[in-house]
Design an enzyme around this catalytic site. Structure first.
Site, PDB file in Angstrom:
ATOM      1  CB  SER A   1      -0.013  -3.856   6.756  1.00 18.66           C
ATOM      2  OG  SER A   1       0.125  -3.073   7.910  1.00 18.66           O
TER       3      SER A   1
ATOM      4  CE  LYS B   1      -3.653   1.183   2.205  1.00 15.93           C
ATOM      5  NZ  LYS B   1      -2.812   1.461   3.388  1.00 15.93           N
TER       6      LYS B   1
ATOM      7  NE  ARG C   1       6.554   2.657   4.879  1.00 15.08           N
ATOM      8  CZ  ARG C   1       5.515   1.989   4.417  1.00 15.08           C
ATOM      9  NH1 ARG C   1       5.392   0.720   4.682  1.00 15.08           N
ATOM     10  NH2 ARG C   1       4.618   2.581   3.664  1.00 15.08           N
TER      11      ARG C   1
ATOM     12  CG  HIS D   1       2.320   0.178  11.839  1.00 14.29           C
ATOM     13  ND1 HIS D   1       1.729  -0.925  11.258  1.00 14.29           N
ATOM     14  CD2 HIS D   1       2.229   1.176  10.912  1.00 14.29           C
ATOM     15  CE1 HIS D   1       1.301  -0.618  10.043  1.00 14.29           C
ATOM     16  NE2 HIS D   1       1.601   0.649   9.800  1.00 14.29           N
TER      17      HIS D   1
HETATM   18  O1  PNS Z   1      -2.451   3.128   6.955  1.00 17.76           O
HETATM   19  P1  PNS Z   1      -3.068   3.959   5.860  1.00 17.76           P
HETATM   20  O2  PNS Z   1      -4.144   3.184   5.135  1.00 17.76           O
HETATM   21  O3  PNS Z   1      -2.043   4.513   4.922  1.00 17.76           O
HETATM   22  O4  PNS Z   1      -3.764   5.208   6.600  1.00 17.76           O
HETATM   23  C1  PNS Z   1      -4.431   6.203   5.839  1.00 17.76           C
HETATM   24  C2  PNS Z   1      -5.198   7.152   6.745  1.00 17.76           C
HETATM   25  C3  PNS Z   1      -6.144   6.405   7.660  1.00 17.76           C
HETATM   26  C4  PNS Z   1      -4.241   7.925   7.607  1.00 17.76           C
HETATM   27  C5  PNS Z   1      -5.993   8.120   5.809  1.00 17.76           C
HETATM   28  O5  PNS Z   1      -6.707   7.332   4.902  1.00 17.76           O
HETATM   29  C6  PNS Z   1      -6.939   9.046   6.538  1.00 17.76           C
HETATM   30  O6  PNS Z   1      -6.521   9.949   7.221  1.00 17.76           O
HETATM   31  N1  PNS Z   1      -8.245   8.791   6.391  1.00 17.76           N
HETATM   32  C7  PNS Z   1      -9.277   9.550   7.077  1.00 17.76           C
HETATM   33  C8  PNS Z   1     -10.169  10.315   6.112  1.00 17.76           C
HETATM   34  C9  PNS Z   1      -9.655  11.707   5.922  1.00 17.76           C
HETATM   35  O7  PNS Z   1      -9.509  12.473   6.843  1.00 17.76           O
HETATM   36  N2  PNS Z   1      -9.328  12.027   4.665  1.00 17.76           N
HETATM   37  C10 PNS Z   1      -8.792  13.291   4.298  1.00 17.76           C
HETATM   38  C11 PNS Z   1      -7.288  13.311   4.501  1.00 17.76           C
HETATM   39  S1  PNS Z   1      -6.625  14.298   3.324  1.00 17.76           S
END
Ligand code: PNS
Length: 161
Positions: free
Chosen positions: A128, A41, A90, A17
């Protein structure tokens, strides 16, 4: 002024990250590392703890900000005046998932671009989840997280045992 959002759970921030944050900071005037609770999660660290860890790891990056967000990513991005969302890739499986997210986000707000940054090969196996697993099993995870937060992660895992 170019502003980019780098969103994620960051539970905790990893060396992979941090590499993406550093490289993004060279491309944009401001990069906002944006922390959210992913409902899919169960986090180890609270949002406040995760933000503190990211702030520690990025203290020397003057154009990096760290924030928490709820709700839709594109709404948060627009509110912050950002034009881009950065995602690190990745693997091919990351791409398949992120491609769908990018299309959905584009549909929600066509003004916000998703930019994919390929993870440095040294970090391509880090997540993570593996940091938490190795740490909880007593393995050496010193290369997997920024050195500034290693002790915090170790202590948190130790407490949870
Ligand atoms: O590190 P992660 O858990 O893979 O991150 C996921 C994240 C935060 C990028 C994703 O869950 C997100 O964008 N959530 C915000 C809610 C949202 O906008 N959802 C619609 C996206 S299609």
């Amino acid at each position: 002024m170019s502003i980019a959002i780098y969103p994620g759970s960051f539970d905790p921030i990893t060396s992979g990250h941090l590499d993406i944050v550093k490289r993004s900071c060279q491309l944009f005037d401001t990069v906002i590392v944006s922390v959210l609770n992913n409902s899919a999660k169960t986090p180890l660290f609270t949002v406040t703890e995760r933000i503190d860890l990211i702030k520690k790891a990025t203290a020397d990056l003057s154009n990096c900000k760290v924030m928490h967000f709820d709700g839709l990513l594109v709404d948060f991005a627009e509110k912050q005046g950002a034009t881009a969302v950065i995602k690190g890739l990745r693997t091919i499986s990351d791409f398949e998932y992120e491609y769908q997210m990018a299309q959905l986000n584009k549909n929600l707000n066509a003004n916000i671009e998703t930019l994919f940054m390929v993870t440095n090969a040294n970090y391509s196996y880090i997540s993570s989840s593996v940091v938490k697993e190795i740490a909880s099993l007593g393995g050496d995870f010193s290369d997997l997280v920024p050195s500034e937060i290693y002790e915090d992660v170790r202590q948190k895992i130790e407490k949870g045992r």
